[in-house]
Design an enzyme around this catalytic site. Structure first.
Site, short mmCIF file in Angstrom:
data_model
loop_
_atom_site.label_atom_id
_atom_site.label_comp_id
_atom_site.label_asym_id
_atom_site.label_seq_id
_atom_site.Cartn_x
_atom_site.Cartn_y
_atom_site.Cartn_z
N ASP A 52 0.85 -1.18 0.00
CA ASP A 52 0.00 0.00 0.00
C ASP A 52 0.90 1.25 0.00
O ASP A 52 1.85 1.32 -0.77
CB ASP A 52 -0.96 -0.05 1.20
N TYR A 84 -3.03 10.72 0.98
CA TYR A 84 -3.55 10.68 -0.39
C TYR A 84 -3.47 12.06 -1.02
O TYR A 84 -3.05 12.22 -2.17
CB TYR A 84 -5.00 10.17 -0.39
N HIS A 132 -4.56 -7.90 0.46
CA HIS A 132 -3.87 -6.62 0.59
C HIS A 132 -3.15 -6.50 1.93
O HIS A 132 -2.10 -5.87 2.01
CB HIS A 132 -4.90 -5.50 0.44
#
Length: 372
Positions: A171, A299, A350
């Site tokens: 990630d 982000y 993930h």
């Protein structure tokens, strides 16, 4: 550089339970599945456990026992776990989490990495919390994206006495790790990734996709079209999102737990892959530190600065079957030409270290056997 003892006051835990008890719930979804988001009944079940039987002190003790420490880098406090191997010659390994993860992801692999069956595979393990996450500081000014974080990690390792080291990530941890390979490659033995971002150029350079690669592209397209609204929100308006996450533990829990259904290798329920206690341990590192907005800023900070240039350092990749950003070995080789190890485990998603800790640890060992 100093120990960081985590001691959450009882009053904060009492406040959490009181807030959970006052939750105003939304109307129930009107579909029989997760297509509208995490079901009301499951969030209520999670929050009931959280308020009544969940034991934060257990997790707190685990974190403290794993070498919880803190240091200031570039004006920001960086929290990290640090587990030294008992074996001479152990390789220092920097392991970085992503969103919506935390250092909790690695609690069940620390011992396996530091004290493996074969001492030749041993690591001194360093697990930092990303800026704005967990017990790391919350940046007061903009600028702390993946690039600046990588440069901070390049200061952290020599500060601990590690001039030569490996790095691992998934990630955002994968993005930081690949950037670290570009800014501190001279000190890296190599890197290992369990999410490999290759970019359109590498995919096109590999030529016409194979049938398997077409399936990977389709899987990613489905994730982008139906499962990426969270990223659009966090990369554009993280502050707006943060008000609800800061005020409502039920909202913070739901915002994170939904991804453990969508992104893990499960049989229809997130707890097929990750235990309820570990799921709530991870949520606690967001709730207790009020990190809903500050973690989302990664982000906002990093999407515009994504660097997809060639990575020259030795690289290992573990392509878990339910990873949300899939890649093929052919694509990977175009961005990572010194690919030493590439494997496709038969299970895991993930959150590989949380879902399959033994398998994850063996993947890391196998990758770095080609680089030590």
């Amino acid at each position: 550089m100093e120990p960081y003892v985590i001691e959450i006051p009882d009053a904060e835990l009492d406040d959490l339970r009181a807030r959970l008890g006052r939750t105003r719930w939304p109307a129930r979804e009107n579909v029989p599945d997760w297509s509208q988001g995490i079901p009301l009944a499951y969030v209520q079940e999670l929050c009931e456990t959280w308020a009544t039987t969940y034991d934060w002190r257990r997790c707190e003790a685990e974190l403290n026992a794993a070498g919880s420490s803190q240091t200031a880098i570039d004006g920001l406090d960086v929290h990290f776990l640090h587990v030294r191997s008992p074996h001479a010659g152990a390789l220092p390994l920097l392991v970085t989490h992503g969103w919506p993860g935390s250092v909790v992801e690695f609690l069940d692999v620390l011992h396996a990495l530091a004290d493996p069956p074969d001492p030749a595979d041993a690591f001194h393990v360093v697990c930092p919390s990303l800026p704005g996450f967990g017990f790391s500081g919350q940046p007061p000014q903009a600028g702390w994206g993946a690039d600046r974080t990588a440069r901070a990690w390049a200061q952290l390792m020599p500060r601990l006495g590690y001039e030569r080291y490996g790095a691992q990530g998934g990630d955002w941890g994968a993005m930081v790790t690949t950037r670290l390979a570009q800014v501190d490659g001279a000190h890296l033995v190599g890197i290992h990734l369990n999410m490999v971002v290759v970019g359109r150029e590498a995919i096109d350079a590999a030529g016409p996709p194979t049938p398997q690669e077409r399936a990977l592209l389709q899987r990613y397209a489905e994730h982008r079209d139906k499962g990426s609204a969270y990223a659009s929100q966090q990369r554009t308006r993280p502050q707006t999102l943060g008000y609800g996450l800061a005020d409502s533990p039920a909202a913070q829990c739901a915002w994170i737990a939904e991804k453990f259904h969508a992104w893990t290798d499960n049989d229809g329920h997130p707890e097929d892959a990750v235990s309820r206690d570990r799921l709530l341990d991870n949520v606690m590192l967001y709730w207790l530190t009020n990190a809903g907005a500050t973690s989302a800023r990664m982000y906002w900070e990093s999407f515009a600065e994504r660097e997809l240039g060639t990575i020259a350092v030795p690289t290992g990749a573990s392509l878990f079957p339910k990873e949300i950003v899939p890649a093929s070995e052919r694509w990977i080789r175009h961005r990572f030409p010194d690919l030493r190890y590439c494997n496709e485990p038969d299970r895991g998603g993930h959150f590989a270290a949380l879902e399959q800790p033994e398998l994850f640890a063996e993947e890391v060992r196998a990758a770095f056997r080609t680089m030590r």
